[in-house]
Write an enzyme that holds these catalytic residues in place. Structure first.
Site, PDB file in Angstrom:
ATOM      1  N   ASP B  36       0.805  -1.219   0.000  1.00 39.60           N
ATOM      2  CA  ASP B  36       0.000   0.000   0.000  1.00 39.60           C
ATOM      3  C   ASP B  36       0.837   1.268   0.000  1.00 39.60           C
ATOM      4  O   ASP B  36       0.309   2.363  -0.197  1.00 39.60           O
ATOM      5  CB  ASP B  36      -0.947   0.031   1.216  1.00 39.60           C
ATOM      6  N   ASP B 295      -5.427  33.906 -36.111  1.00 40.07           N
ATOM      7  CA  ASP B 295      -5.335  32.500 -35.736  1.00 40.07           C
ATOM      8  C   ASP B 295      -6.532  32.115 -34.888  1.00 40.07           C
ATOM      9  O   ASP B 295      -7.178  31.110 -35.103  1.00 40.07           O
ATOM     10  CB  ASP B 295      -4.079  32.254 -34.897  1.00 40.07           C
ATOM     11  N   GLY B 430      -5.079  25.820 -38.356  1.00 42.91           N
ATOM     12  CA  GLY B 430      -5.989  26.480 -39.285  1.00 42.91           C
ATOM     13  C   GLY B 430      -5.757  26.111 -40.738  1.00 42.91           C
ATOM     14  O   GLY B 430      -6.681  25.733 -41.464  1.00 42.91           O
ATOM     15  N   MET B 431      -4.496  26.130 -41.155  1.00 42.28           N
ATOM     16  CA  MET B 431      -4.189  25.892 -42.561  1.00 42.28           C
ATOM     17  C   MET B 431      -4.475  24.440 -42.925  1.00 42.28           C
ATOM     18  O   MET B 431      -5.062  24.150 -43.963  1.00 42.28           O
ATOM     19  CB  MET B 431      -2.709  26.209 -42.793  1.00 42.28           C
TER      20      MET B 431
END
Lengths: 438, 509
Positions: B36, B295, B430-431
């Site tokens: 434990d 962006d 994004g692109m």
């Protein structure tokens, strides 16, 4: 070449027992390799959040691969018996049956089920007939066992399930009593060992465990059994006493020396003359030379947590290392007899001190001894590895030996690959001193 | 009984151990079976790559203990550690196993106190009712109040306030998500605000320093999960005001600093931080400018889901919706005990609030929602992998890669930069997104089932193959696969330019 500190010149192996304050994995961890080995199984660990959290963290990324294991997490109502164990387990097992359709469900009892005295062995047969799936109960808890001993409890329970049959035909090619090997190994490793034995004219009747529950080997009284791992004493006992088999006490097939001794012993017992084993061993040794050159004269300290320690120490001594201490959770001198004898013989042959075997070690005291002895390598659990590295001590994480293929001739290289890694790291980072903590 | 494969928050004793091991020179003794001690020992050494041995020992509960009780064992273990390590405090920690034994651990503590130089306390948490996070909150309160009461009774309490405004930062603990980086960032923030740091609790301090707590002008609670109880206690017994606004994200930081300003003004120190906030927002944090940039414009209306602890999930939800115009379809937490607070925080920032600690439910919800990105724990990251949805990890439970070596705060102004990067990188760039739209859209869920391999290029006529090579590398494979799948489904023996366009159209519809 490192200077070897000769602490004392022991003539015999010495056995000590300390406080048992050491770090190891909980035995329920066996679930992680056994569910992969037994492909049609499902493991249900009946315990608390603590057990679940341990498994979740210890298994790492395996947990995300929809493993065939789950926790039956006990709640307050279970502890105080406000809920009926039988009904609760039935509900969960029916759900498992529906979702996964396993051929067998293993119940892993934990510390909590021990303490509240949940009668798993009593409930299982009733439930088994009611839901029509075999239920095998193994008590792999931290009150009684350490790490790999978990597998031992599971296999011991499984041994009862192996079918028995009238010996109709002592099959055609059979020149000896049937031989069953016990111990869970990855399938490829099991295959290698089987082939090695076959080349000696030994037919392996079956493995316990098999890769499917439904293919468990037939075990009849009078059959021979042999273990592949040093932590399987309960399984061995069960096979002898309950299944009336004959146990071949041999060193374990770890390292080329161990493997060849293992095969030889089996041959001897079955009255077969070993063929070409020594040459095979020699060949393997010569292929390991780049590693053994690195290890020669270096010292090693086993803190002890997985019961593989004696076999590994024996192999490393044969590689030319000096072993200061073999920590081990539990030492079964009868089951490991042949291994201990080989260890002693190897020490004499290599002309090195006999190591001290420390059962139930005390990690705190061990750290003290490590500080004094300054071994070249400490084989230890993760809890101590980084702190020791920070103090300039080389470490190897012991758990890796449990999860890597280390058995047989072919895998000897893997063991040494692991053992030499910190040493090779040191030679490629010669200025490592800059990180040491005084 | 509950069938469980995964849990978000650990068992109670983990929380206690995280607090104990955060202090300097405090030793925890677990009353626990073998194995434990896994968490703090291994996790601290491994995840935090700690160079020191974790100050945790187990007083092992084995068969003998079951039969006869612990008897002297626990006491001997305490006094032994007292001599070996000379800790200031020993925290005796029950585990879920040992708590069923119902041994009188309090009695052991009292008896061990006679022979030990260290103070000894028994962690007071119910293992079947509270989780890791609640337990850490409770244990911190327990230790703080123990030492304040002790100081009070021996007249050593330092109640005189510092001359200059000062603060206690309460709740940064070991194994917390990016806690150490956050702490550095908070120190920087208070330095900028000209507020002295009186104490950081519990991270790295000695328990003997706790008597200085009341010297601070106010308390600061950066996280929702740990420190709240302590702050309320200090408010009640020592009349210390506190700020518990999580300074994560531009708007939240500004709210937080304003709250601090009000407290200081109340205490007679007139400060005006508005120009500081303005300056930081415009020049130090790039996140405000990022929101304005094109962006971020591309992220407008993208779908996200958020899941984690209350602190991080709520803050990230607010950042996504109020600072980046991202649509949060649902936001959730596994901190069930804090559901009311969480709902109140996020309900205006998302369509739906989810309160659950069942990861299968979360997985189903994610699959159903099909967001563009997930912000969650390691579990959500793996769910995302299965569904082919990107995921940013924002909360515990975490893996070793979430204990980065580099400086990665989530709080404060530098934190806003880190979070903006994390969010931006999680969405398809994004692109790339644009190109995917042109050449065949998102059909990630279908293409997984496709068994077409990339070797089948003999299907392609030269002309089409040439067109394929003109497509930028990072989307080429996807388009190739889509087109081949289309050809396969329509039983076309060859892929021509025309097939490519047809495939594109088919994928768009």
């Amino acid at each position: 070449m490192t200077f070897i500190k000769q602490t004392q010149n022991n003539q015999d192996l010495t056995f000590e027992c300390e406080t048992g304050n050491y770090h190891t994995f909980c035995p329920i961890s066996c679930v992680s390799w056994l569910y992969q080995k037994i492909e049609d199984s499902f493991f249900l660990v009946i315990g608390t959040k603590t057990c679940g959290y341990f498994l979740q963290n210890a298994m790492g990324v395996m947990i995300f691969a929809e493993p065939r294991y789950a926790m039956a997490e006990l709640e307050e109502g279970d502890i105080s018996a406000q809920l009926n164990d039988y009904e609760e387990l039935k509900r969960l097992c029916l759900q498992i049956k529906q979702d996964r359709q396993p051929s067998v469900i293993f119940w892993i009892g934990t510390c909590t089920t021990e303490i509240i005295k949940m009668d798993l062995e009593g409930i299982a047969p009733k439930l088994e007939s009611e839901i029509n799936i075999p239920i095998v109960v193994a008590r792999a808890n931290g009150l009684d066992y350490a790490f790999t001993q978990g597998e031992d409890t599971v296999l011991a329970a499984l041994a009862h399930r192996c079918p028995k049959k009238e010996q109709v035909n002592m099959s055609i090619s059979q020149k000896h009593e049937p031989l069953i090997i016990f111990g869970s190994l990855p399938n490829s490793v099991a295959k290698q060992l089987t082939l090695d034995l076959e080349s000696q004219g030994i037919h392996v009747t079956g493995w316990l465990p098999s890769s499917n529950y439904i293919d468990l080997p037939i075990i009849n009284s009078g059959n021979y059994v042999v273990g592949v791992n040093p932590f399987l004493s309960r399984t061995a006992t069960t096979l002898m006493r309950r299944r009336k088999t004959k146990l071949i006490v041999a060193p374990f097939p770890i390292g080329p020396d161990g493997t060849s001794a293992w095969i030889e012993k089996i041959c001897n017992v079955l009255n077969l003359k070993p063929k070409g084993i020594k040459q095979r061993e020699k060949k393997i040794w010569s292929s390991l030379i780049e590693y053994t050159e690195l290890l020669k004269g270096k010292s090693v300290f086993f803190m002890g947590d997985n019961l593989l320690e004696v076999s590994l120490a024996r192999f490393l001594i044969a590689c030319g290392m000096v072993v200061y201490e073999i920590g081990i959770p539990y030492m079964d001198k009868r089951y490991q007899k042949a291994e201990l004898d080989l260890l002693e013989k190897t020490c004499i042959k290599m002309d090195v001190m006999m190591p001290k075997i420390v059962e139930k070690p005390d990690n705190y005291n061990q750290l003290d001894r490590i500080k004094d002895l300054k071994p070249d390598l400490v084989i230890t659990g993760m809890a101590h590895a980084n702190p020791l590295e920070a103090r300039g001590v080389n470490t190897k994480w012991s758990v890796e030996f449990t999860f890597s293929p280390i058995h047989g001739f072919t895998n000897s290289r893997d063991v040494l690959e692991l053992v030499t890694r910190p040493l090779r790291r040191n030679s490629s980072l010669p200025n490592l001193d800059f990180v040491e903590k005084i | 009984m509950k069938l469980a494969y995964w849990m978000y928050a650990g068992p109670a004793h983990i929380g206690t151990l995280r607090i104990a091991s955060s202090f300097n020179n405090v030793h925890a003794i677990m009353h626990a079976p073998l194995g434990d001690d896994y968490f703090v020992n291994v996790m601290k050494s491994m995840l935090e790559r700690d160079r020191d041995f974790a100050p945790v020992t187990a007083s092992v509960v084995d068969r003998h203990v079951l039969a006869r009780g612990s008897q002297e064992k626990v006491i001997n273990n305490i006094t032994r550690k007292d001599q070996e390590e000379k800790p200031d405090l020993v925290v005796l920690t029950p585990t879920c196993t040992s708590s069923i034994l119902q041994e009188d651990l309090k009695n052991f503590v009292d008896r061990a106190s006679f022979d030990s130089l260290a103070d000894i306390i028994l962690a007071d948490v119910n293992h079947y009712r509270v989780n890791e996070l609640q337990a850490s909150d409770k244990t911190l309160l327990q230790i703080v109040s123990f030492y304040l009461e002790k100081a009070k009774s021996s007249d050593q309490l330092k109640i005189l306030k510092t001359r200059k405004p000062s603060v206690n930062i309460i709740g940064t603990v070991s194994l917390g998500f990016h806690n150490h980086h956050d702490l550095l960032e908070l120190k920087r923030l208070f330095l900028d605000l000209d507020i002295q740091i009186n104490l950081v609790i519990p991270d790295g301090i000695s328990v003997h320093e706790l008597k200085k707590i009341p010297q601070a002008w106010f308390n600061f609670i950066p996280y929702r999960e740990v420190g709240g109880l302590t702050a309320s206690y200090l408010k009640q017994d020592f009349n210390m005001p506190f700020v518990d606004i999580v300074p994560m994200g531009i708007l939240q930081i500004s709210k937080c600093i304003h709250a601090i300003q009000e407290i200081l003004i109340d205490l007679g120190n007139s400060v005006d931080y508005s120009s500081y906030i303005k300056n930081q927002t415009q020049f130090v944090s790039q996140s405000a400018w990022f929101s304005r940039s094109i962006d971020c414009q591309n992220l407008t209306g993208k779908k996200a889901v958020v899941f984690g602890d209350a602190t991080h999930a709520s803050a990230i939800t607010k950042i996504l919706s109020s600072e980046m115009s991202i649509k949060v379809v649902w936001s959730g937490t596994y901190c069930i005990n804090d559901a009311v607070w969480f709902k109140e925080q996020v309900q205006d920032h998302c369509d739906q609030v989810v309160i659950s600690d069942d990861h299968t439910l979360v997985a189903d919800l994610i699959a159903e929602t099909d967001p563009n990105a997930i912000f969650g724990t390691q579990m959500e990251r793996h769910i995302g992998k299965r569904l082919n949805i990107p995921c940013g990890v924002i909360s515990s439970p975490v893996h070793i890669q979430n204990f980065p070596l580099s400086y990665r705060p989530f709080l404060g102004y530098e934190g806003t930069n880190q979070i903006a990067d994390l969010i931006y990188n999680s969405f398809t760039l994004g692109m790339e997104d644009h190109l995917l739209e042109i050449f065949g859209g998102h059909d990630t869920s279908d293409s997984k089932n496709s068994t077409l391999s990339s070797i089948s290029s003999d299907l392609w006529v030269d002309e089409a193959l040439e067109e394929l090579t003109k497509i930028p590398g990072f989307v080429r494979n996807k388009i190739k696969k889509n087109t081949e799948k289309f050809a396969h489904e329509n039983n076309l023996k060859q892929i021509t330019l025309e097939t490519m366009y047809l495939a594109k159209e088919a994928n768009q519809s």
